[in-house]
Write a protein that holds these residues in place. Structure first.
Motif: not given
Length: 454
Positions: A175-181, A213-223
């Protein structure tokens, strides 16, 4: 995991009606995603795309970019993503050596006279060039400090090996959700893409501002700057894991994230290795962690050498693959580093070292000290030419609003040698701070030169 078919088809059989991807306002299950990929692949094949063809894919992250990439892979094409902001003069130099045949341009429909334009035409059927994980699948431009960028060529197997190493450390499934950030023309964006395909989890592709965009996302790659702003915003954050890239990671930031229930991870990666090589959960120490599964690290005369199953097949030039490894079978990175108890510490680029009054200044070492201040979010040290000293260090800083730079100067007085102390301090410009990928030191140095001259 080993796939016997395209990953999206594997997950269609395993999780057919489960959500696979959020494309803007549209939600697709694995079954529906496969139907879209099949029809686009048939459309590309009808326009002449054959296995082994090189296809330029130009544009920012957009639902159509992701669907086109998946369909081109299913056609057996060699995909070359291109940043639409690359100047036309540079593209004119680059394109002949990349030996591409087609172009999918989702940016501004520029005219590439030597390439056949493809449209996103859908057709009935399910064209499939066959799952061959060792087929050349992608070409990614490196950000070399000198000369033209090189195109590192990876197979699907290499991308999946990269994803497998990262997911051995960072839980991501179901169920995890990664944003294509991060953009797909950058290797870090491709890393997100292939982790999603390996895990069979969920991917979000959105053109909205980051917080929305991050609403509902569990994972992200950020600076770091992006995470700072998210944590300081009033909106709730659904994240539970963030992979941080860029400069030194402030302890205050990672502690703040942990207090909000977000685990933070940092590491070390290269385009040639399809993203991350070493990683760890952020702990305030200067190392980048242990090598991930399938990676090897050694230090030779202070330089980091690497081997991995995620290594590119070579650099593409005029239809030929140029080898990456040296005579010993290792990739010499040009990074300075040390290993201590198996954990790698990167001391900086050999290429970044400069001399001020005869003393060597390694920018990354100075940055690490300055980033230790509680009100500094991000910092870069770049050289500027000086008639007396040769070059002098200038600091570009992203700090808390209203921060007094004189306080930082006093704080640094006994922490840095005189030749390491910046002679000028500039605020990090907005257009460089929020690009979502690693900031180009060359671009930063060019900008600093214009500011110091004023």
């Amino acid at each position: 995991m080993t796939f016997n078919d395209w990953p999206w088809r594997h997950w269609r059989e395993q999780r057919g009606e489960a959500v696979a991807i959020y494309l803007g306002e549209q939600t697709l299950s694995w079954r529906a995603l496969c139907q879209r990929i099949d029809s686009l692949a048939c459309g590309f094949a009808a326009q002449g795309v054959q296995p082994g063809d090189g296809v330029m894919l130009r544009g920012k992250n957009h639902p159509d970019i992701v669907l086109a990439w998946l369909a081109l892979l299913q056609c057996g094409a060699r995909v070359q993503p291109i940043n639409p902001q690359l100047p036309s003069a540079l593209l004119e130099e680059l394109l002949p050596g990349l030996t591409l045949r087609f172009a999918v341009d989702l940016a501004d429909n520029a005219d590439f006279a030597d390439l056949i334009a493809l449209d996103l035409r859908e057709a009935a059927g399910n064209y499939d060039a066959g799952w061959r994980p060792q087929r050349l699948a992608s070409m990614t431009l490196t950000s070399g400090s000198t000369g033209l960028p090189k195109a590192a060529v990876h197979t699907c197997a290499a991308h999946l090996a990269s994803a497998q190493g990262v997911l051995a450390l960072i839980p991501f499934a179901g169920q995890d959700n990664w944003l294509l950030s991060l953009p797909l023309f950058h290797v870090s964006g491709q890393g997100i893409f292939w982790r999603w395909l390996l895990a069979g989890a969920r991917l979000t592709v959105s053109e909205q501002p980051l917080a929305a965009a991050l609403q509902g996302c569990t994972h992200a790659s950020l600076v770091p700057t992006q995470l700072w702003r998210l944590l300081n915003a009033p909106e709730p954050v659904s994240l539970k894991a963030v992979l941080l890239g860029g400069s030194s990671i402030p302890v205050l930031l990672t502690n703040h994230a942990r207090d909000r229930g977000i685990s933070t991870w940092c590491g070390y990666g290269l385009t040639e290795f399809a993203s991350t090589v070493c990683a760890k959960e952020a702990d305030g120490l200067p190392d980048v962690g242990y090598p991930l599964p399938g990676r090897e690290v050694r230090i030779v005369e202070g330089e980091v050498w690497l081997r991995a199953s995620s290594l590119a097949q070579g650099y593409w030039r005029n239809g030929q693959l140029q080898p990456l490894v040296n005579d010993s079978g290792w990739f010499a990175t040009r990074d300075r580093g040390v290993l201590h108890n198996g954990r790698l510490t990167i001391q900086g680029r050999l290429d970044n070292l400069f001399f001020s009054g005869g003393e060597g200044v390694q920018p990354e070492e100075v940055e690490r000290v300055i980033a230790g201040h509680s009100q500094v979010r991000q910092v870069f040290i770049v050289p500027v030419d000086d008639a007396e000293f040769g070059q002098r260090p200038v600091a570009v800083v992203d700090a808390d609003t209203g921060f007094d730079i004189n306080e930082l100067k006093d704080w640094l007085a006994e922490k840095l040698a005189r030749f390491q102390q910046p002679v000028s301090w500039l605020p990090l410009p907005e257009h460089l701070a929020l690009g979502g990928i690693k900031i180009s030191r060359r671009a930063l140095q060019a900008w600093v030169a214009t500011q110091v001259e004023r």
